[in-house]
Design a protein around this motif. Sequence first.
Motif, PDB file in Angstrom:
ATOM      1  N   LEU A 232       4.886  18.902 -22.877  1.00  0.00           N
ATOM      2  CA  LEU A 232       4.964  19.946 -23.360  1.00  0.00           C
ATOM      3  C   LEU A 232       6.569  20.190 -24.208  1.00  0.00           C
ATOM      4  O   LEU A 232       6.686  20.675 -25.278  1.00  0.00           O
ATOM      5  N   VAL A 233       7.431  19.709 -23.367  1.00  0.00           N
ATOM      6  CA  VAL A 233       8.843  19.566 -23.695  1.00  0.00           C
ATOM      7  C   VAL A 233       8.967  18.609 -25.024  1.00  0.00           C
ATOM      8  O   VAL A 233       9.745  19.257 -25.899  1.00  0.00           O
ATOM      9  N   TYR A 234       8.495  17.460 -24.830  1.00  0.00           N
ATOM     10  CA  TYR A 234       8.808  16.746 -25.701  1.00  0.00           C
ATOM     11  C   TYR A 234       7.701  16.198 -26.689  1.00  0.00           C
ATOM     12  O   TYR A 234       7.897  15.110 -27.351  1.00  0.00           O
ATOM     13  N   HIS A 235       6.744  16.868 -26.761  1.00  0.00           N
ATOM     14  CA  HIS A 235       5.503  16.811 -27.618  1.00  0.00           C
ATOM     15  C   HIS A 235       4.735  15.651 -27.572  1.00  0.00           C
ATOM     16  O   HIS A 235       4.654  14.781 -28.622  1.00  0.00           O
ATOM     17  N   GLN A 236       4.387  15.120 -26.471  1.00  0.00           N
ATOM     18  CA  GLN A 236       3.594  14.145 -25.997  1.00  0.00           C
ATOM     19  C   GLN A 236       2.208  14.341 -25.634  1.00  0.00           C
ATOM     20  O   GLN A 236       1.943  15.410 -25.316  1.00  0.00           O
ATOM     21  N   PRO A 237       1.149  13.422 -25.537  1.00  0.00           N
ATOM     22  CA  PRO A 237       0.025  13.691 -25.241  1.00  0.00           C
ATOM     23  C   PRO A 237      -0.082  14.331 -23.671  1.00  0.00           C
ATOM     24  O   PRO A 237       0.487  13.391 -22.956  1.00  0.00           O
ATOM     25  N   VAL A 238      -0.741  15.393 -23.478  1.00  0.00           N
ATOM     26  CA  VAL A 238      -0.441  15.635 -22.001  1.00  0.00           C
ATOM     27  C   VAL A 238      -1.311  14.929 -21.034  1.00  0.00           C
ATOM     28  O   VAL A 238      -0.349  14.834 -20.229  1.00  0.00           O
ATOM     29  N   MET A 239      -2.509  14.527 -21.207  1.00  0.00           N
ATOM     30  CA  MET A 239      -3.048  13.923 -20.332  1.00  0.00           C
ATOM     31  C   MET A 239      -2.526  12.591 -19.938  1.00  0.00           C
ATOM     32  O   MET A 239      -2.135  12.056 -18.837  1.00  0.00           O
ATOM     33  N   LYS A 240      -1.984  11.805 -21.021  1.00  0.00           N
ATOM     34  CA  LYS A 240      -1.507  10.680 -21.070  1.00  0.00           C
ATOM     35  C   LYS A 240      -0.114  10.677 -20.146  1.00  0.00           C
ATOM     36  O   LYS A 240       0.254   9.754 -19.386  1.00  0.00           O
ATOM     37  N   SER A 241       0.605  11.573 -20.599  1.00  0.00           N
ATOM     38  CA  SER A 241       2.074  11.770 -19.785  1.00  0.00           C
ATOM     39  C   SER A 241       1.873  12.066 -18.377  1.00  0.00           C
ATOM     40  O   SER A 241       2.645  11.793 -17.591  1.00  0.00           O
ATOM     41  N   GLY A 242       0.888  12.913 -18.010  1.00  0.00           N
ATOM     42  CA  GLY A 242       0.610  13.418 -16.843  1.00  0.00           C
ATOM     43  C   GLY A 242       0.125  12.358 -15.981  1.00  0.00           C
ATOM     44  O   GLY A 242       0.592  11.884 -14.703  1.00  0.00           O
TER      45      GLY A 242
ATOM     46  N   PHE B 187       3.411  15.296  -9.236  1.00  0.00           N
ATOM     47  CA  PHE B 187       3.496  14.130 -10.304  1.00  0.00           C
ATOM     48  C   PHE B 187       2.909  14.425 -11.578  1.00  0.00           C
ATOM     49  O   PHE B 187       3.395  14.219 -12.691  1.00  0.00           O
ATOM     50  N   PHE B 188       1.475  14.927 -11.424  1.00  0.00           N
ATOM     51  CA  PHE B 188       0.733  14.986 -12.939  1.00  0.00           C
ATOM     52  C   PHE B 188       1.296  16.221 -13.599  1.00  0.00           C
ATOM     53  O   PHE B 188       1.428  16.278 -14.711  1.00  0.00           O
ATOM     54  N   LEU B 189       1.497  17.409 -12.839  1.00  0.00           N
ATOM     55  CA  LEU B 189       2.363  18.749 -13.372  1.00  0.00           C
ATOM     56  C   LEU B 189       3.724  18.217 -14.113  1.00  0.00           C
ATOM     57  O   LEU B 189       4.145  18.915 -15.150  1.00  0.00           O
TER      58      LEU B 189
END
Length: 252
Positions: free
Chosen positions: A213-223, A204-206
């Motif tokens: 990365l694809v949609y240029h969102q904050p990495v930790m928040k999205s994960g 889920f996190f990955l």
Amino acid sequence: MNDRRRESLEHEHRPEAIERRLREPSRAQLIPDAILGGIDGCVTTFAVVSGAFGAGFSATVALVLGVANLLADGFSMAISNYEAIQAQREHVEGVRRSENHHIDMVPEGEREEIRQIFQRKGLAGETLERVVETICSNREIWVETMVAEEHGLRSEGLSPLKSALATFVAFLVVGAMPLLPYAIPGLDITRQFLSSLAVAGLMFFLIGMGKSLVYHQPVMKSGLRTLLIGGAAAGLAFLTGHLAQALFGVGM
């Protein structure tokens, strides 16, 4: 860092790079298909594992149920996505036929629609009239402009078969991960479940990180957001299985 980024952007916007990029078929549709398939696959199989553990089923039963759900739900989801994309394409084709008919029946009315569309974009006077004349001089461009601007539709990148395959493959690959601990001999059922929990959480996190990365969102928040959504679904399945065991005596 800024200099390197600027240099990279300048390279991407050279005429030959732009031409090459525009010639390539759009792959934008496959990304959400794969994300959806991966999340749903992981949720589906881990929900089965959680429900089976909560109900007190054996590891063998959990594995069999998980594999059966993985294949059946993955195929069902791929077919559903195929039908949805196909219906969308058919809708676009229907609108395209309708616009062609309108151009034949009321060409001046359709020309006025083009004029008002680009007038709303800020064009006026001679520039506006040149744009209208240029678009309306080519039947295909005229129709496609009406489809995109008036109806807000697009058919580029819509491939029912590719979307279905992307969904199915992502569903199988990611969905199989929570089942792997149940195929490892020597682990007791509690350790198998905890290992499956850790693998599912990682998936889920990955997925969330990949989406960022694809949609240029904050990495930790999205994960973390994707992890919480998947965890909520798994927790609900575990609770359902536990309640079924307690209320109806379901279990081994």
